[in-house]
Design a protein around this motif. Sequence first.
Motif, PDB file in Angstrom:
ATOM      1  N   VAL A   1       0.957  -1.225   0.074  1.00 65.86           N
ATOM      2  CA  VAL A   1      -0.048  -0.048  -0.049  1.00 65.86           C
ATOM      3  C   VAL A   1       0.897   1.304   0.073  1.00 65.86           C
ATOM      4  N   HIS A   2       1.770   1.387   1.000  1.00 70.93           N
ATOM      5  CA  HIS A   2       2.724   2.274   1.059  1.00 70.93           C
ATOM      6  C   HIS A   2       3.734   2.599  -0.545  1.00 70.93           C
ATOM      7  N   TYR A   3       3.908   1.645  -0.899  1.00 68.46           N
ATOM      8  CA  TYR A   3       4.654   1.838  -2.135  1.00 68.46           C
ATOM      9  C   TYR A   3       4.103   2.096  -3.318  1.00 68.46           C
ATOM     10  N   LEU A   4       2.949   2.072  -3.520  1.00 67.16           N
ATOM     11  CA  LEU A   4       1.837   2.257  -4.638  1.00 67.16           C
ATOM     12  C   LEU A   4       1.443   3.646  -4.383  1.00 67.16           C
ATOM     13  N   ALA A   5       0.776   4.105  -3.290  1.00 68.53           N
ATOM     14  CA  ALA A   5       0.403   5.155  -2.656  1.00 68.53           C
ATOM     15  C   ALA A   5       1.484   6.460  -3.014  1.00 68.53           C
ATOM     16  N   VAL A   6       2.720   6.117  -2.407  1.00 67.32           N
ATOM     17  CA  VAL A   6       3.723   7.153  -2.856  1.00 67.32           C
ATOM     18  C   VAL A   6       4.382   7.240  -3.869  1.00 67.32           C
ATOM     19  N   HIS A   7       4.759   6.215  -4.204  1.00 65.44           N
ATOM     20  CA  HIS A   7       5.587   6.066  -5.738  1.00 65.44           C
ATOM     21  C   HIS A   7       4.718   6.016  -7.071  1.00 65.44           C
ATOM     22  N   ARG A   8       3.509   5.423  -6.892  1.00 67.92           N
ATOM     23  CA  ARG A   8       2.713   5.664  -8.167  1.00 67.92           C
ATOM     24  C   ARG A   8       1.692   6.528  -7.999  1.00 67.92           C
ATOM     25  N   GLN A   9       1.216   6.929  -6.851  1.00 62.10           N
ATOM     26  CA  GLN A   9      -0.014   7.965  -6.879  1.00 62.10           C
ATOM     27  C   GLN A   9       0.404   9.287  -6.287  1.00 62.10           C
ATOM     28  N   GLY A  10       1.563   9.634  -5.616  1.00 66.45           N
ATOM     29  CA  GLY A  10       1.651  10.622  -5.090  1.00 66.45           C
ATOM     30  C   GLY A  10       1.150  10.766  -3.786  1.00 66.45           C
ATOM     31  N   PHE A  11       0.359  10.149  -3.440  1.00 67.81           N
ATOM     32  CA  PHE A  11      -0.242  10.497  -2.040  1.00 67.81           C
ATOM     33  C   PHE A  11       0.768  10.619  -0.852  1.00 67.81           C
ATOM     34  N   ARG A  12       0.487  11.272   0.034  1.00 66.76           N
ATOM     35  CA  ARG A  12       0.829  11.326   1.507  1.00 66.76           C
ATOM     36  C   ARG A  12       0.342  10.391   2.466  1.00 66.76           C
ATOM     37  N   VAL A  13       1.297   9.396   2.898  1.00 66.35           N
ATOM     38  CA  VAL A  13       0.752   8.454   3.617  1.00 66.35           C
ATOM     39  C   VAL A  13       0.974   8.865   5.000  1.00 66.35           C
ATOM     40  N   ASN A  14      -0.091   8.386   5.824  1.00 69.24           N
ATOM     41  CA  ASN A  14       0.222   8.812   7.351  1.00 69.24           C
ATOM     42  C   ASN A  14      -0.618   7.402   8.236  1.00 69.24           C
ATOM     43  N   ILE A  15       0.326   7.412   9.296  1.00 67.77           N
ATOM     44  CA  ILE A  15      -0.325   6.704  10.399  1.00 67.77           C
ATOM     45  C   ILE A  15      -0.593   7.614  11.474  1.00 67.77           C
ATOM     46  N   ALA A  16      -1.525   7.056  12.443  1.00 66.40           N
ATOM     47  CA  ALA A  16      -1.901   7.777  13.209  1.00 66.40           C
ATOM     48  C   ALA A  16      -0.711   8.109  14.484  1.00 66.40           C
ATOM     49  N   ALA A  17      -0.679   9.314  15.053  1.00 63.18           N
ATOM     50  CA  ALA A  17       0.349   9.812  15.886  1.00 63.18           C
ATOM     51  C   ALA A  17      -0.321  10.566  17.196  1.00 63.18           C
TER      52      ALA A  17
ATOM     53  N   ALA B   1     -12.124  17.757 -10.179  1.00 62.63           N
ATOM     54  CA  ALA B   1     -11.120  17.231  -9.021  1.00 62.63           C
ATOM     55  C   ALA B   1     -11.559  15.879  -8.613  1.00 62.63           C
ATOM     56  N   LYS B   2     -12.649  15.521  -8.505  1.00 63.11           N
ATOM     57  CA  LYS B   2     -13.270  14.227  -8.014  1.00 63.11           C
ATOM     58  C   LYS B   2     -13.032  13.326  -9.150  1.00 63.11           C
ATOM     59  N   SER B   3     -13.280  13.665 -10.243  1.00 66.96           N
ATOM     60  CA  SER B   3     -12.925  12.729 -11.336  1.00 66.96           C
ATOM     61  C   SER B   3     -11.241  12.164 -11.328  1.00 66.96           C
ATOM     62  N   LEU B   4     -10.497  13.172 -11.049  1.00 65.71           N
ATOM     63  CA  LEU B   4      -9.076  12.846 -10.790  1.00 65.71           C
ATOM     64  C   LEU B   4      -8.700  12.038  -9.555  1.00 65.71           C
ATOM     65  N   PHE B   5      -9.370  12.336  -8.548  1.00 67.29           N
ATOM     66  CA  PHE B   5      -9.204  11.626  -7.189  1.00 67.29           C
ATOM     67  C   PHE B   5      -9.755   9.980  -7.587  1.00 67.29           C
ATOM     68  N   LEU B   6     -10.848   9.953  -8.288  1.00 68.85           N
ATOM     69  CA  LEU B   6     -11.186   8.582  -8.545  1.00 68.85           C
ATOM     70  C   LEU B   6     -10.288   7.895  -9.514  1.00 68.85           C
ATOM     71  N   LEU B   7      -9.712   8.433 -10.523  1.00 68.71           N
ATOM     72  CA  LEU B   7      -8.573   7.929 -11.086  1.00 68.71           C
ATOM     73  C   LEU B   7      -7.501   7.461 -10.323  1.00 68.71           C
ATOM     74  N   ARG B   8      -7.030   8.314  -9.474  1.00 70.20           N
ATOM     75  CA  ARG B   8      -5.694   8.192  -9.048  1.00 70.20           C
ATOM     76  C   ARG B   8      -6.080   7.084  -7.800  1.00 70.20           C
ATOM     77  N   GLY B   9      -7.137   7.250  -6.867  1.00 75.03           N
ATOM     78  CA  GLY B   9      -7.350   6.380  -5.789  1.00 75.03           C
ATOM     79  C   GLY B   9      -7.895   5.016  -6.358  1.00 75.03           C
ATOM     80  N   GLY B  10      -8.525   4.861  -7.480  1.00 81.88           N
ATOM     81  CA  GLY B  10      -9.275   3.656  -7.753  1.00 81.88           C
ATOM     82  C   GLY B  10      -8.125   2.933  -8.930  1.00 81.88           C
ATOM     83  N   GLY B  11      -7.456   3.734  -9.704  1.00 82.53           N
ATOM     84  CA  GLY B  11      -6.629   3.349 -10.673  1.00 82.53           C
ATOM     85  C   GLY B  11      -5.360   2.537 -10.309  1.00 82.53           C
ATOM     86  N   MET B  12      -4.792   3.384  -9.485  1.00 76.55           N
ATOM     87  CA  MET B  12      -3.362   2.895  -9.109  1.00 76.55           C
ATOM     88  C   MET B  12      -3.137   2.405  -7.855  1.00 76.55           C
ATOM     89  N   LEU B  13      -3.930   2.680  -6.966  1.00 74.01           N
ATOM     90  CA  LEU B  13      -3.900   2.324  -5.493  1.00 74.01           C
ATOM     91  C   LEU B  13      -4.813   0.936  -5.458  1.00 74.01           C
TER      92      LEU B  13
END
Length: 697
Positions: free
Chosen positions: A308-324, A392-404
Amino acid sequence: MESLVKQETQPKPRLIVRLGVFLASHHILFSVICCSAGIIALLLLPSLAKNTYLSENALIPGSATPLFSTEDAIEANRFMKGIEAADGDSIGGIDMAKFIAKQIEELGAEVCYHKFLPHSKHFHPLKFFTSMSNDMAIQPNGTDTNFGINTVGIIRAPRGDGKEAIVLVTPYNSQRVHSNELLSLALGFSVFSLLSRAAWLSKDIVWLSADSQFGEYAAVSAWLNLYHNPVFPSHSVILDTKIHGADHIYDGNAEKAEFEAFKRAGTMAAALIFKVGETRRYGDRDSVTMYAEASNGQMPNLDLLNVVHYLAVHRQGFRVNIAAFSSLLSSAWLRLDIAVPDYVEGTANLASSIYKQAIGVPTGSHGAFRDYQVDAVSLEFTPTFNVRNENAKSLFLLRGGGMLVEGVVRSVNNLLEKFHQSFFLYFLTAPSKFISVGVYMIPFALLLAPLPIVAAALADGSKTMKKLAEKSIGDSKTNGSADFLQSKGGSWKWLQAAKVLLVIQLWAVLVSLLPYYITQIPDATPIQSSVIWAMLSIVILIALYVMSGSPYSAGVEWKLLKATMITSISIGLGLMSIINFATAQLGALIMIPMCLFSRPLKARSGMNFLPRAVLLASNITLAVVGFPPAALLIMKGLSKGSWTVDIGEFWVWMEFLWEWSSATYLYLFLVHLPCWLLCIHVLLHPCSQSESKMKQE
């Protein structure tokens, strides 16, 4: 001369015996060194964290070109508008479930419904040893007016044999659907629609639209319980349209929709729960937060998080967080401009990871899968755009659904066996850094190391060890055993100390069962329940002491009482470290210093004022911190930054623990509380004059 010859020819004790004698004679220094080293090692853990890596080569994330396209995003938007219309006409969520099922059928996939009841929250003594979901039984007659409806779609893999499956879960509240939940359903449907056309699937795909009106965990847990424990009713399960006390007339007719038979796929290889959170108005990019903690500190295989972390960061450009812990992130260390932000952030993440595992309560519905040994993780997307922004919603669906999501499914689909290569026991200090079990065991081992040495020293360890050394080399065959049994304290005093421990343990068991009867009191507030609980506990303790005798009446020496306490906490922490290591680690931080350094308050009468005042203050402080409600208040203050005191809050917390069948509840009352009471007995022990004179000599 003969005696000198005998002394010269006498063999020396074995090295292990001499080492034990040396440590027992210097047990105070040894305890201070071990406890200090354990605390320092715990503080150094964020610096010892390693970067995550993929252990299973078959996962190969991101190796294939994604199939998700803008057409799928357009279809998701169309689905979202349709479900908004269904939500407007829906009563009790039935129309929404029917709309989702209709869309699944149009894709050519199998569909079924799952009806479940809300989870019972009453305390029961046997709940800790039984499944939580056993009381979520399905009523065949369907006459209940308060129930949830899960919609399940299944894609049979074209290249599979039906023996394995991947589960996708999108939770939503059917009674009041928010815009972010509609976006979650649209994302789930778009991915499911894409996978229905995928020719590379070798594992079945299950999409669970979980009705979370009673909580996300309850919906998923009820479905999993029926999935793994089949129920075979004598007739079809009927969904009555009588909902919330009102007859619903559908299309002008009072109809009843018959549920299809509950359908299953293969053994679950992994599960992915994803939802869209509230929109964040600041930030340069969208983020995704991973939740992995399950019941009693269980964690999914680290490889799943790594994918999940690899695909989110290196393929989608998401910022990955864990609770702190936000209280640590905003601490004075950062305000003082000390150049250790990475360490502080790692410490906050580590503290959050330990705390959530120690509580023993799942941080999301992924915990229900882990109860059945299925690796699962929850993802919460946090967009930075307005939900009404179509582009923006279509772009989010494309990134979140397509590559993650699609990428995670592809990676799990490549596996030929279950996750097993990577770690199951670990703490996270960052989304890409972890501490393995071989490293975080070091502080715990250092804290526990002095316990057996101190217990031996308290029982006049140096003399006992010398007698054992003489006995081990064959000397004093005739008088050795008799002298050993007649050593100071004697075996009978050990039995008296063990008797005190047995009485306190019996009291702790009764105290842990009291909530079963207190919950029967109608309309009792948390404060009233807490007061009743405390009063009954005190009365039961006094009654047990009246029946068995005071712990001081039999002349039990405080050293034997303390040795018994140390033995008890050693066994309790050892067992708890197997069940939930995080709970054992936090318990060791609080209990071990209190147990090791507790001494009778009267035993310091011959000391100078300053050392006596320091020891008195330290013992009282440790005793107060070790009291379970006080320890809970400290944990609350560190985690939430709130230090308010509320008597009823302890009852709320304990109710929260037993509702989730957390083993931490059992630890608090069967290990922590008895040892704390034994420590109080040691502090209040009427130290005799002979003991104080012996100590002065």
